[in-house]
Each structure stands twice: as structure tokens, then as C-alpha cells.
Write a protein that holds these residues in place. Structure first.
Motif, PDB file in Angstrom:
ATOM      1  N   GLU A 100      32.302  34.697  31.990  1.00 26.68           N
ATOM      2  CA  GLU A 100      31.536  33.992  33.014  1.00 26.68           C
ATOM      3  C   GLU A 100      32.441  33.414  34.106  1.00 26.68           C
ATOM      4  O   GLU A 100      32.047  33.325  35.263  1.00 26.68           O
ATOM      5  CB  GLU A 100      30.716  32.856  32.382  1.00 26.68           C
ATOM      6  CG  GLU A 100      29.590  33.331  31.491  1.00 26.68           C
ATOM      7  CD  GLU A 100      28.483  34.017  32.257  1.00 26.68           C
ATOM      8  OE1 GLU A 100      28.190  33.629  33.410  1.00 26.68           O
ATOM      9  OE2 GLU A 100      27.905  34.971  31.702  1.00 26.68           O
ATOM     10  N   ALA A 101      33.659  33.000  33.758  1.00 30.34           N
ATOM     11  CA  ALA A 101      34.554  32.335  34.707  1.00 30.34           C
ATOM     12  C   ALA A 101      35.293  33.309  35.614  1.00 30.34           C
ATOM     13  O   ALA A 101      35.496  33.017  36.800  1.00 30.34           O
ATOM     14  CB  ALA A 101      35.566  31.476  33.944  1.00 30.34           C
ATOM     15  N   LYS A 102      35.719  34.450  35.107  1.00 32.36           N
ATOM     16  CA  LYS A 102      36.575  35.359  35.875  1.00 32.36           C
ATOM     17  C   LYS A 102      35.962  35.824  37.197  1.00 32.36           C
ATOM     18  O   LYS A 102      36.694  35.942  38.184  1.00 32.36           O
ATOM     19  CB  LYS A 102      37.003  36.535  35.004  1.00 32.36           C
ATOM     20  CG  LYS A 102      38.067  36.124  33.992  1.00 32.36           C
ATOM     21  CD  LYS A 102      38.315  37.144  32.925  1.00 32.36           C
ATOM     22  CE  LYS A 102      39.067  38.321  33.443  1.00 32.36           C
ATOM     23  NZ  LYS A 102      39.402  39.285  32.372  1.00 32.36           N
ATOM     24  N   PRO A 103      34.651  36.065  37.298  1.00 33.51           N
ATOM     25  CA  PRO A 103      34.101  36.453  38.606  1.00 33.51           C
ATOM     26  C   PRO A 103      34.265  35.367  39.676  1.00 33.51           C
ATOM     27  O   PRO A 103      34.205  35.658  40.861  1.00 33.51           O
ATOM     28  CB  PRO A 103      32.620  36.703  38.306  1.00 33.51           C
ATOM     29  CG  PRO A 103      32.578  37.073  36.866  1.00 33.51           C
ATOM     30  CD  PRO A 103      33.656  36.229  36.235  1.00 33.51           C
ATOM     31  N   TRP A 104      34.487  34.135  39.281  1.00 34.44           N
ATOM     32  CA  TRP A 104      34.675  33.046  40.223  1.00 34.44           C
ATOM     33  C   TRP A 104      36.109  32.989  40.740  1.00 34.44           C
ATOM     34  O   TRP A 104      36.435  32.172  41.592  1.00 34.44           O
ATOM     35  CB  TRP A 104      34.312  31.710  39.562  1.00 34.44           C
ATOM     36  CG  TRP A 104      32.858  31.592  39.274  1.00 34.44           C
ATOM     37  CD1 TRP A 104      32.214  31.954  38.125  1.00 34.44           C
ATOM     38  CD2 TRP A 104      31.854  31.110  40.149  1.00 34.44           C
ATOM     39  NE1 TRP A 104      30.880  31.712  38.238  1.00 34.44           N
ATOM     40  CE2 TRP A 104      30.623  31.184  39.480  1.00 34.44           C
ATOM     41  CE3 TRP A 104      31.867  30.604  41.437  1.00 34.44           C
ATOM     42  CZ2 TRP A 104      29.430  30.791  40.046  1.00 34.44           C
ATOM     43  CZ3 TRP A 104      30.669  30.198  42.006  1.00 34.44           C
ATOM     44  CH2 TRP A 104      29.470  30.288  41.311  1.00 34.44           C
ATOM     45  N   GLY A 105      36.972  33.846  40.233  1.00 36.46           N
ATOM     46  CA  GLY A 105      38.378  33.842  40.636  1.00 36.46           C
ATOM     47  C   GLY A 105      39.181  32.964  39.703  1.00 36.46           C
ATOM     48  O   GLY A 105      38.724  32.558  38.641  1.00 36.46           O
ATOM     49  N   GLY A 106      40.397  32.671  40.084  1.00 34.09           N
ATOM     50  CA  GLY A 106      41.221  31.768  39.298  1.00 34.09           C
ATOM     51  C   GLY A 106      42.298  32.484  38.503  1.00 34.09           C
ATOM     52  O   GLY A 106      42.368  33.700  38.444  1.00 34.09           O
ATOM     53  N   ASP A 129      55.786  26.679  26.578  1.00 30.27           N
ATOM     54  CA  ASP A 129      55.472  25.751  25.492  1.00 30.27           C
ATOM     55  C   ASP A 129      54.320  26.227  24.612  1.00 30.27           C
ATOM     56  O   ASP A 129      54.306  25.958  23.412  1.00 30.27           O
ATOM     57  CB  ASP A 129      55.098  24.379  26.062  1.00 30.27           C
ATOM     58  CG  ASP A 129      56.247  23.713  26.782  1.00 30.27           C
ATOM     59  OD1 ASP A 129      57.399  23.868  26.335  1.00 30.27           O
ATOM     60  OD2 ASP A 129      55.998  23.047  27.800  1.00 30.27           O
ATOM     61  N   LEU A 130      53.350  26.907  25.211  1.00 30.52           N
ATOM     62  CA  LEU A 130      52.122  27.246  24.495  1.00 30.52           C
ATOM     63  C   LEU A 130      52.031  28.694  24.037  1.00 30.52           C
ATOM     64  O   LEU A 130      51.262  29.003  23.136  1.00 30.52           O
ATOM     65  CB  LEU A 130      50.907  26.953  25.388  1.00 30.52           C
ATOM     66  CG  LEU A 130      50.699  25.512  25.821  1.00 30.52           C
ATOM     67  CD1 LEU A 130      49.546  25.420  26.802  1.00 30.52           C
ATOM     68  CD2 LEU A 130      50.462  24.623  24.611  1.00 30.52           C
ATOM     69  N   GLY A 131      52.750  29.596  24.689  1.00 36.70           N
ATOM     70  CA  GLY A 131      52.545  31.023  24.446  1.00 36.70           C
ATOM     71  C   GLY A 131      51.349  31.485  25.260  1.00 36.70           C
ATOM     72  O   GLY A 131      50.994  30.870  26.263  1.00 36.70           O
ATOM     73  N   GLY A 132      50.721  32.555  24.847  1.00 33.07           N
ATOM     74  CA  GLY A 132      49.535  33.063  25.531  1.00 33.07           C
ATOM     75  C   GLY A 132      49.867  34.090  26.593  1.00 33.07           C
ATOM     76  O   GLY A 132      51.016  34.516  26.740  1.00 33.07           O
ATOM     77  N   LYS A 133      48.840  34.510  27.326  1.00 28.20           N
ATOM     78  CA  LYS A 133      49.021  35.490  28.400  1.00 28.20           C
ATOM     79  C   LYS A 133      48.300  35.012  29.653  1.00 28.20           C
ATOM     80  O   LYS A 133      47.285  34.319  29.572  1.00 28.20           O
ATOM     81  CB  LYS A 133      48.530  36.871  27.985  1.00 28.20           C
ATOM     82  CG  LYS A 133      47.038  36.970  27.755  1.00 28.20           C
ATOM     83  CD  LYS A 133      46.626  38.370  27.340  1.00 28.20           C
ATOM     84  CE  LYS A 133      45.137  38.399  27.043  1.00 28.20           C
ATOM     85  NZ  LYS A 133      44.686  39.721  26.666  1.00 28.20           N
ATOM     86  N   ILE A 134      48.830  35.389  30.790  1.00 29.52           N
ATOM     87  CA  ILE A 134      48.237  35.027  32.077  1.00 29.52           C
ATOM     88  C   ILE A 134      47.179  36.071  32.429  1.00 29.52           C
ATOM     89  O   ILE A 134      47.439  37.272  32.364  1.00 29.52           O
ATOM     90  CB  ILE A 134      49.310  34.991  33.186  1.00 29.52           C
ATOM     91  CG1 ILE A 134      50.445  34.061  32.792  1.00 29.52           C
ATOM     92  CG2 ILE A 134      48.675  34.678  34.535  1.00 29.52           C
ATOM     93  CD1 ILE A 134      50.369  32.667  33.252  1.00 29.52           C
ATOM     94  N   VAL A 135      45.995  35.605  32.782  1.00 30.51           N
ATOM     95  CA  VAL A 135      44.880  36.476  33.159  1.00 30.51           C
ATOM     96  C   VAL A 135      44.395  36.061  34.545  1.00 30.51           C
ATOM     97  O   VAL A 135      44.214  34.871  34.804  1.00 30.51           O
ATOM     98  CB  VAL A 135      43.723  36.365  32.131  1.00 30.51           C
ATOM     99  CG1 VAL A 135      42.523  37.179  32.560  1.00 30.51           C
ATOM    100  CG2 VAL A 135      44.200  36.784  30.747  1.00 30.51           C
ATOM    101  N   GLN A 136      44.196  37.020  35.412  1.00 22.28           N
ATOM    102  CA  GLN A 136      43.713  36.761  36.772  1.00 22.28           C
ATOM    103  C   GLN A 136      42.203  36.994  36.834  1.00 22.28           C
ATOM    104  O   GLN A 136      41.708  37.980  36.304  1.00 22.28           O
ATOM    105  CB  GLN A 136      44.395  37.703  37.772  1.00 22.28           C
ATOM    106  CG  GLN A 136      45.887  37.541  37.854  1.00 22.28           C
ATOM    107  CD  GLN A 136      46.304  36.265  38.552  1.00 22.28           C
ATOM    108  OE1 GLN A 136      45.547  35.685  39.316  1.00 22.28           O
ATOM    109  NE2 GLN A 136      47.517  35.828  38.296  1.00 22.28           N
ATOM    110  N   GLY A 137      41.512  36.110  37.528  1.00 21.21           N
ATOM    111  CA  GLY A 137      40.100  36.307  37.814  1.00 21.21           C
ATOM    112  C   GLY A 137      39.946  37.203  39.031  1.00 21.21           C
ATOM    113  O   GLY A 137      40.936  37.703  39.590  1.00 21.21           O
TER     114      GLY A 137
END
Length: 149
Positions: A100-106, A129-137
């Protein structure tokens, strides 16, 4: 027309989470041309964490903390920058929120049942510090729509 959202959320449940989504997306965020992820982390594996644990790991004091049935949200500010932390009770809840969030950008740092929303530079630092992956909206910049048939 029906009472169920295509993700299985009731309209009432969606209406309760929309203010949380709007608050998370209110930060000025950079976005790429299309949704993409950066899985080249070279390091820390992201683990499930509560909102309080995420705040502690990133050395921030939570403000504007909110909790609904399936997620917690809080705002943070530290030497790295400003960001919004979200912690989810289930993977499916987190995936539905991202869809739901990705279509809004970010730009999002996505871990195991948690998401951090901020500018990419801030997320790159927090990722250590947290790990994870970067995702673009989705992109909503000046070139939005050009070349999209």
C-alpha cells in the motif's frame, strides 16, 4: 463495492492504518524510477524487533508513538537524521503495508517484520545497525510519467 480490501483488510481496518501510513510518508523522501531493492548488505542479518528495541538499536527516543492491532509506529531523530520506525506482528501485515505504501513513493529500510522510513542516506547509516534491505517506492518526481506508455 464489497466490504473487503483486495489485501484482505477490512475498510475500517484500512482507515485506522491510513493515518499511520500518511505520517510515515510525510517525510521528504527520495525515490527511484521504479520499485527496486538493494540486497547487497554485506553484513548484519535483520531480526524481528519491537518498536522499543528498534529505537534502542538506533539510539533514539521515540515520539508520537502509536499502536494498532497489527503494528506499532514511532518517530525518531538522532545524529543520523529523522526517521519513522514501524514494527509489525506478522510478515503478511508488513508486506500488505509495503504494498500500500510503495505507490506513494518513498524509501524504506525493510527488515524482519519492521520497516524504517526516511531518506536513503539516513537509511544507509541505520542499515549498519539494523541490517535489512533498502527498497524504493514509486517515483513521483518531475519525470514521473515520461516514458511510461
Amino acid at each position: 463495492m464489497g466490504s473487503r480490501h483486495h489485501l484482505g483488510l477490512t475498510r475500517l481496518g484500512l482507515m485506522k492504518t491510513l493515518p499511520l501510513c500518511a505520517a510515515a510518508l510525510a517525510l521528504p523522501l527520495a525515490a527511484g524510477c521504479s520499485a527496486k531493492s538493494d540486497a547487497a548488505g554485506g553484513g548484519k542479518a535483520a531480526k524481528p524487533a519491537s518498536l522499543a528495541e528498534l529505537a534502542q538499536q538506533t539510539d533514539c527516543s521515540l515520539t508520537g508513538k502509536r499502536k494498532v492491532k497489527d503494528l506499532e509506529q514511532g518517530n525518531c531523530k538522532n545524529a543520523t537524521g529523522r526517521y519513522v520506525l514501524l514494527s509489525f506482528t506478522t510478515d503478511s501485515g508488513m508486506n500488505a503495508w509495503l504494498e500500500e505504501a510503495k505507490p506513494w513513493g518513498g524509501t524504506y529500510l525493510v527488515g524482519a517484520r519492521w520497516v524504517v522510513v526516511s531518506q536513503e542516506q539516513t537509511l544507509e547509516t541505520l542499515r549498519k545497525d539494523l541490517g535489512g534491505k533498502i527498497v524504493q517506492g514509486d517515483n513521483h518526481g518531475p519525470d514521473h510519467g515520461s516514458g511510461h506508455g
